[in-house]
Design an enzyme around this catalytic site. Sequence first.
Site, PDB file in Angstrom:
ATOM      1  N   ASP A 307       0.880  -1.180   0.000  1.00  0.00           N
ATOM      2  CA  ASP A 307       0.000   0.000   0.000  1.00  0.00           C
ATOM      3  C   ASP A 307       0.909   1.220   0.000  1.00  0.00           C
ATOM      4  O   ASP A 307       1.980   1.164  -0.597  1.00  0.00           O
ATOM      5  CB  ASP A 307      -0.935  -0.044   1.215  1.00  0.00           C
ATOM      6  N   HIS A 341       1.437   1.975  -3.289  1.00  0.00           N
ATOM      7  CA  HIS A 341       0.366   2.762  -3.904  1.00  0.00           C
ATOM      8  C   HIS A 341       0.814   4.210  -4.104  1.00  0.00           C
ATOM      9  O   HIS A 341       0.363   4.870  -5.038  1.00  0.00           O
ATOM     10  CB  HIS A 341      -0.892   2.711  -3.039  1.00  0.00           C
TER      11      HIS A 341
END
Length: 565
Positions: A307, A341
């Site tokens: 992430d 991300h």
Amino acid sequence: MIRMFNKTHRFTILAAMLLPLLAINASAQKNSGSANPFSGKVLPKVQLPVFKKDTINIKRYGAVPDGVTLNTQAINSAIAACSKKGGGVVVVPTGIWLTGPIVMQSNVNLHINRDAMLLFTKDYSQYKLVAGNWEGVPAARNQSPISGKNLQNIAITGEGIVDGNGDAWRAVKRDKLTDSQWKTLVESGGVLSEDKKMWYPSEGYYKGSQVKKAGVLLNGKTVKDFEEIKNFLRPNLVVLESCKKVLLEGVTFQNSPAWNLHPLMCEDITVRNVYAKNPWYAQNGDGIDLESCKNALIENSTFDVGDDGICIKSGRDEEGRKRGKPTENVIIRNCVVYHAHGGFVIGSEMSGGVHNMYVSNCTFIGTDIGLRFKTTRGRGGVVDQIYISDINMKDIVGDAILFDMYYEGKDPVPLKGEQRDAPKVETYKVTEATPQFKDFHVSNVVCNGAARAIFVRGLPEMNIADIWLNNMVIQAKTGMDCTEATNINLKNVKLITDNTNPVISIDNSKSITFDGLKYNAGSELLFNIGGSKTSDIKVSNTSFTNAKNKANFVQGASQQSLITN
């Protein structure tokens, strides 16, 4: 003469010994980014913890390095004894040390040798369900593998490994694995969703995924209310709450059930030379989430996670605003982010505000987004005084630079076949729940490959405002999209794009300045300008002869909105 010769000889020997050390120190200072790239700005000062030299080996308390014996009690006893004696260093020596949750104590440096691994057990029963915090809201969570609260002078150092055994906790999306990986995972046990597109590690986890606001400790809910779905409430690997003078240095933190490193409401925290590592498919597998912290330094560290890489937060929505603790006075420098991300991220939980950030000399390789600033209505909070310089990016999957006030809690890049509709544009009343992004200064950026160079999307009632983007060369498939923004300034920016129709799209924005803009020769259209609210688009020191068409005006935009000289 003899005495003089001896003194000189001793001085020569001493100099010969010291000069290499001085050279090493000078090199270290240079590599640490100690020089201030932000002209005229005084960088925050961060205090380091100090420890007694006394050392305790966890073996003294019965720890066994066989990867089978559970060493929870032995390790915690060593830490408690060290703290009780006034502090010092607790050494984790050679071996694999299987353990349950470890609780830090004041004045203790937990030192993990390079050839040592702290391996946290897969046995859920070893982790109590406790009152904690999840994504900025009070929540029931399983006890973190490493935790500490209301402590002073603590550290986790060395060159060893902390492994959270996160695969025992995580759900996995079908689309994120190869066929063979998916087959192996399904055959290992667990539970599949009805559509067969999600694997869950246990029945309890699956039940939890179906519960709205699972674990949230609001409206009279207690920890006991969530015992049935305990397995779903994944812990963060390291959670340090309300601690002062914290050092994380040299250690590899990997395979976290959820977030990797989570300093929460801490003050004077230094993160140096760490490696935060999670599988790329690890949901919520952030590298570090600095939340509501004051005075922090993150440097010379590497992140390769599932992430966001380096993420700044300060609480979520009303609860975050009630807490009222911004993250402020932070230096981030000389870091590398691989898969993530976002490379450097603010949000989306930034309801307490984010101020006075200094980010420099960082490299992002293969991240979904490079510089990612995200929020949404309901958050509130003000993000400002953000200074970013000397950023290198390569192979960015989505946007090199993104400001977005319509964050939806989804992966930044849609999975194959996933359809996403643009949000409906409505104007809301400005309240304390209206977020603000303003006063960002980003300079000296090079990006070799991205889907889009720059994306700016504010709210009609609260534009993204006062952004300065200077000295950039960005190679991307498309150029820049700018919607609902005010006072956005680009100077000496070069956009090398595959799609040149248009290079830049501006919608319902005002006071947008381009000074020294460069773009592909032979571009089809330089500017697509739309929206009746668009005005005061100024372009200077820019050649229009490289574009077949200078500007197109649509959806009520006036030709008078574009001013050139």
